[in-house]
Design an enzyme around this catalytic site. Structure first.
Site, short mmCIF file in Angstrom:
data_model
loop_
_atom_site.label_atom_id
_atom_site.label_comp_id
_atom_site.label_asym_id
_atom_site.label_seq_id
_atom_site.Cartn_x
_atom_site.Cartn_y
_atom_site.Cartn_z
N GLU A 28 0.88 -1.18 -0.09
CA GLU A 28 -0.01 0.14 0.16
C GLU A 28 0.72 1.20 0.01
OE1 GLU A 28 -2.90 0.33 3.32
OE2 GLU A 28 -3.82 2.14 2.28
N CYS A 75 -6.49 0.99 2.94
CA CYS A 75 -7.63 2.28 2.97
C CYS A 75 -7.30 3.18 1.97
CB CYS A 75 -7.34 2.96 4.58
SG CYS A 75 -7.72 2.31 5.82
N ASN A 94 -12.07 -3.26 1.02
CA ASN A 94 -11.12 -3.18 2.00
C ASN A 94 -11.51 -3.61 3.16
OD1 ASN A 94 -8.37 -3.42 3.03
ND2 ASN A 94 -8.74 -1.10 3.68
N GLU A 95 -11.84 -2.73 4.08
CA GLU A 95 -12.15 -2.79 5.38
C GLU A 95 -13.66 -2.10 5.51
OE1 GLU A 95 -9.44 -1.38 8.14
OE2 GLU A 95 -8.24 -3.15 8.12
O1 AHR Z 1 -2.13 -1.28 6.71
C1 AHR Z 1 -2.45 -0.09 7.08
C2 AHR Z 1 -3.89 0.17 7.12
O2 AHR Z 1 -4.70 -0.84 8.00
C3 AHR Z 1 -4.59 -0.36 5.95
O3 AHR Z 1 -4.75 0.65 4.94
C4 AHR Z 1 -5.80 -0.67 6.39
O4 AHR Z 1 -6.50 -1.41 5.43
C5 AHR Z 1 -5.95 -1.18 7.83
O5 AHR Z 1 -6.68 -0.22 8.48
#
Ligand code: AHR
Length: 654
Positions: free
Chosen positions: A45, A240, A371-372
Site C-alpha cells: 500500500e 485504506c 477493503n475494510e
Molecule cells: O495497513 C495500514 C492500514 O490498516 C490499511 O490501509 C488498512 O486496510 C488497515 O486499517
C-alpha cells in the site's frame, strides 16, 4: 509432613518435565493438506512514502507542479540573476496534468532557477548515473540556456549536465548526470541563464540503475528485498488507500495507466490521516500504477491481487456510500480491470496494456471487492459486484472483506452474510498485541474445513515502541507473529493466503508503524518481522505434515509452537519451531514415514532482548543464522535458544 512431601514431589515433577525435551512426532508420509503457492505473500500500500519517495525511483517531488500548492518542494535560486516563477494552466486545458510553470529569467550575467528537495532529500550514489528529463519550451524572443546540477546536502556540486538549449515548441529534453559523491539528502538544481521565459513540466530525475534496468522504474534495493521473500502473491494498492477518505479521493485504477504524464495525480489519503504524523507533501503521482503493480507481481512470480473500491469511502472517515442504483461504473471498473489484465490486445483495455509494452496477458486470477468495509452497506454492494463478476468471469476468484477487526459485531455479521454468498476467500485483518498472537495460534484449528478460504490479508503484532521509527518492530513482535504463523501453516487447508502489513516505510516520512521493511533514501533494511516472513515463505513446502506432541498440535504447551511441511519438489521437510519462552528448551523430534538424510540444517532467528530491533543504522542486529544439523537417526534432539524462531531442514533420501 505429607503436605511437604507432596510439594517436593510436585517440584521434582516440574523440574523433571522442564528438563525433559518436548517430544514432537513429524510424520513425513501423512500429508494433512496441500499448501497453496499463494500461502505467503505481500501487501503493498502507498503508505509511509512506499510509492512516491519509496519504491518508485523518481527523485523529484512534485515533478509536474500538480500538488495543491504547485510550488511545494521547489525553491527559487538566484545567482547574480533574477526572475520569477508563475504556475500556469495549459490552454487548451489538459485535465490530467493541468499545470506547468513559466520561469521568467533575467540573468544575462548569472543564473536564475529552481531547486527541488526530493522526498526528504534525494539519495544519490557516487559513480552512479542519473537520468534527467524535462518537458520544456521557450517563449518567442527568449535567449536561454539551462543547466542541471545535483548538489549534496552541504550544497556542493556532485554532478551536472552540459547546457541545454530550447525551441519554442514543447519537447522532452533528456540528459545524463554522473554523480561524484554519495548523499542521502541531495538536491536537484535547474539554472537558466540569459533573458526570456521558459515553460517547464514533468521535471524528472531517475537513477539509471533501476529494478530490471527499466527507465523510469523502481528502486532496485527495495524491490530486491521484497523479491527475496519469494512472495506467492502481491495484494495492491491497499488498504485504506483504495477507499479514500472521501469517494473523490478513492483509488481509481484507470487514472494510473497509460503514459506517465497523463496519469492524474491525487492527494495521498495518508497525507493528513494521522494527527501526529501529518505529511502535507504526500501525493500519488501514480508513476507506480496498475500496470507496474501487475509487472512487479509477474517479475516475482507472484499472483497479482488487486483490491477495488466497492462504492464506499473509508468508514473511519467520510463513510460516503454510492447509491446501489449508481454502482454500475464501479462494477464496470472491476470488469474492465480483468480485461486490462487478461483481455485480448484487440479489446479496449487489453489494447492499453499492449500499448504499455505487455501484449501477453497478466493472467489475473483474483480480485478483491472492498477493503475494510462493514455492515449492510458493504454486503449490499458486495452482492452486486459478485453477481456481475461471476456472470462474466466465473474463472476469477473473488476476495471479500470481513471488516477492520478479527472479531466482534462487524466481523460476525460479515461472516454470517458472506457464508450465504460465494467469495472464494474472506480477508481477515488483525493488528493486535503480541500476546494476542500467542493466544490465537489456534485461531484456525476449528474453522470449517469445507467453508470459504481465508486470506489473512493484514496482520502485525503491535507492542511497545521507542523513539526510533523502527523500534516498534521489536523482537517480541516478530517472535509472537512466528508462533501465530505456525497456526496459519498448520491450517493451510483453510488459510490460503497471508500477508504482513504494512510492507514499507520511509524512516523520515512514515505514518504507521510497525512495518515490514524500512528504508531511507539510500538503504533498505529488513525488520525481525521480515526475517520471520522470509523464513516461512522460503520454506513454504507443498504439503502440511503432522507435527504432533502427545497426538496434538504443539501450539503453546511449554511456550513451544511447531508446524511442519514437506516439499515434494525438492524432497525436503521443513520443521518450524518457535520457542516463545525466555529459557532454552530441547525438543525430541521423532522422524517418521520416510528415510531422512544424515545432515540437515537449522536456521535460527533470535535477539539479545525482546525489545531489540533492526534499524537503518544497525540493520543486522537480528538476522537468521544457519548451522548444519546432524541427523543421526529417527530420533533427533534439538536445542532451542530462548525466545527463538527455528526452521529445521532435513532432506529426504530416496
Ligand atoms: O495497513 C495500514 C492500514 O490498516 C490499511 O490501509 C488498512 O486496510 C488497515 O486499517
Amino acid at each position: 509432613m505429607k503436605k511437604v512431601f507432596l510439594i517436593i514431589a510436585a517440584v521434582f515433577q516440574l523440574t523433571l518435565s522442564a528438563q525433559q525435551p518436548q517430544a514432537i512426532s513429524i510424520i513425513a508420509n501423512k500429508p494433512v493438506c496441500d499448501i497453496q503457492p499463494t500461502m505467503w505473500g505481500v501487501f503493498f500500500e502507498d503508505i509511509n512514502f512506499a510509492a512516491d519517495g519509496g519504491i518508485y525511483a523518481e527523485l523529484v517531488k512534485n515533478r509536474s507542479f500538480e500538488f495543491t500548492l504547485p510550488m511545494m518542494g521547489w525553491e527559487q535560486v538566484r545567482q547574480n540573476g533574477d526572475g520569477r516563477v508563475v504556475p500556469t494552466f495549459y490552454s487548451p486545458a489538459n485535465s490530467n496534468n493541468p499545470h506547468y510553470v513559466r520561469v521568467h529569467v533575467n540573468a544575462e550575467n548569472g543564473a536564475f532557477g529552481l531547486s527541488n528537495s526530493g522526498f526528504r532529500g534525494m539519495g544519490i550514489k557516487d559513480g552512479n548515473l542519473y537520468k534527467f528529463s524535462v518537458n520544456a519550451k521557450m517563449s518567442e524572443g527568449s535567449d536561454l540556456k539551462m543547466k542541471v546540477e545535483i548538489l549534496d546536502s552541504a550544497g556542493s556540486l556532485i554532478g551536472t549536465t552540459q547546457p541545454i538549449t530550447f525551441t519554442t515548441s514543447w519537447k522532452k529534453y533528456q540528459a545524463s548526470i554522473q554523480a561524484s559523491s554519495t548523499d542521502a539528502k541531495a538536491k536537484l538544481r535547474i539554472l537558466f541563464s540569459g533573458k526570456g521565459a521558459a515553460d517547464i513540466d514533468m521535471v524528472s530525475l531517475f537513477p539509471a540503475d533501476t529494478w530490471k534496468g527499466r527507465p523510469g522504474g523502481m528502486r532496485k534495493d527495495i524491490v530486491q528485498m521484497i523479491a527475496d521473500l519469494k512472495p506467492g502473491f502481491v495484494r495492491f494498492p491497499g488498504g485504506c488507500i483504495v477507499e479514500g477518505r472521501t469517494l473523490e479521493n478513492r483509488y481509481q485504477w484507470k487514472t494510473t495507466v497509460g503514459p506517465v504524464e497523463e496519469r492524474k495525480l491525487i492527494i495521498n489519503r495518508w497525507n493528513m490521516e494521522m494527527r501526529n504524523r501529518q505529511a502535507p507533501d504526500y501525493f500519488q503521482s501514480f508513476g507506480l500504477g496498475f500496470f507496474e503493480y501487475f509487472q512487479l507481481a509477474e517479475d516475482m512470480g507472484a499472483e497479482p491481487l488487486p483490491i477495488l473500491n466497492c462504492g464506499m469511502s473509508c468508514q473511519f472517515n467520510a463513510g460516503e456510500v454510492v447509491p446501489l442504483a449508481d454502482l454500475q461504473p464501479y462494477i464496470q471498473d472491476a470488469l474492465d480491470l480483468i480485461e486490462f489484465a487478461n483481455g485480448a490486445t484487440t479489446s479496449v483495455w487489453g489494447k492499453v496494456r499492449a500499448s504499455m509494452g505487455h501484449p501477453e496477458p497478466f493472467n489475473l486470477k483474483y480480485i478483491g471487492v472492498g477493503n475494510e468495509q462493514w455492515e449492510e452497506q458493504y454486503i449490499e454492494r458486495y452482492i452486486l459486484f459478485e453477481k456481475a463478476l461471476m456472470a462474466k468471469h466465473p474463472e476469477i476468484k473473488i476476495v471479500s472483506g470481513s471488516g477492520p477487526s478479527a472479531s466482534g459485531a462487524y466481523f460476525d455479521y460479515a461472516w454470517g452474510e458472506l457464508r450465504k454468498l460465494n467469495p472464494s476467500l474472506i480477508d481477515e485483518h488483525y493488528y493486535m498485541a503480541p500476546e494476542w498472537f500467542l493466544k490465537n495460534a489456534e485461531r484456525y484449528d476449528n474453522y470449517d474445513r469445507k467453508g470459504i478460504r481465508i486470506f489473512a490479508g493484514e496482520y502485525a503484532a503491535h507492542g511497545r515502541e521507542g523513539s526510533a521509527p523502527e523500534s516498534r518492530n521489536s523482537w517480541l513482535s516478530a517472535l509472537t507473529e512466528a508462533a501465530f504463523m505456525t497456526g496459519l501453516e498448520r491450517n493451510a487447508d483453510v488459510v490460503n493466503m497471508a500477508s504482513y502489513a504494512p510492507l514499507l516505510a520511509h524512516v523520515d516520512a512514515w505514518q504507521w508503524r510497525p512495518d515490514l521493511i524500512w528504508f531511507d533514501n539510500l538503504k533498505t533494511i529488513g525488520t525481525p518481522n521480515y526475517y520471520v516472513q522470509k523464513m516461512f515463505s522460503t520454506h513454504r513446502g507443498t504439503q502440511v505434515i503432522p507435527a504432533l506432541s502427545a497426538g496434538k498440535p504443539l501450539t503453546g504447551t511449554d511456550s513451544l509452537y511447531a508446524s511442519a511441511v514437506i516439499d515434494k519438489s525438492d524432497s525436503k521437510i521443513y520443521i518450524k519451531i518457535v520457542n516463545a519462552s525466555g529459557s532454552a528448551k530441547s525438543v525430541l523430534l521423532n522422524l517418521e514415514g520416510a528415510s531422512f538424510s544424515k545432515t540437515g540444517e537449522i536456521e535460527t532467528l533470535k535477539a539479545k532482548g525482546l525489545y531489540e530491533f533492526n534499524s537503518v543504522s544497525n540493520p543486522e542486529n537480528i538476522i537468521p543464522v544457519s548451522k548444519p544439523l546432524s541427523v543421526p537417526g529417527k530420533k533427533l534432539t534439538v536445542s532451542l535458544d530462548p525466545s527463538s524462531v527455528n526452521v529445521i531442514t532435513i532432506p529426504l533420501r530416496k
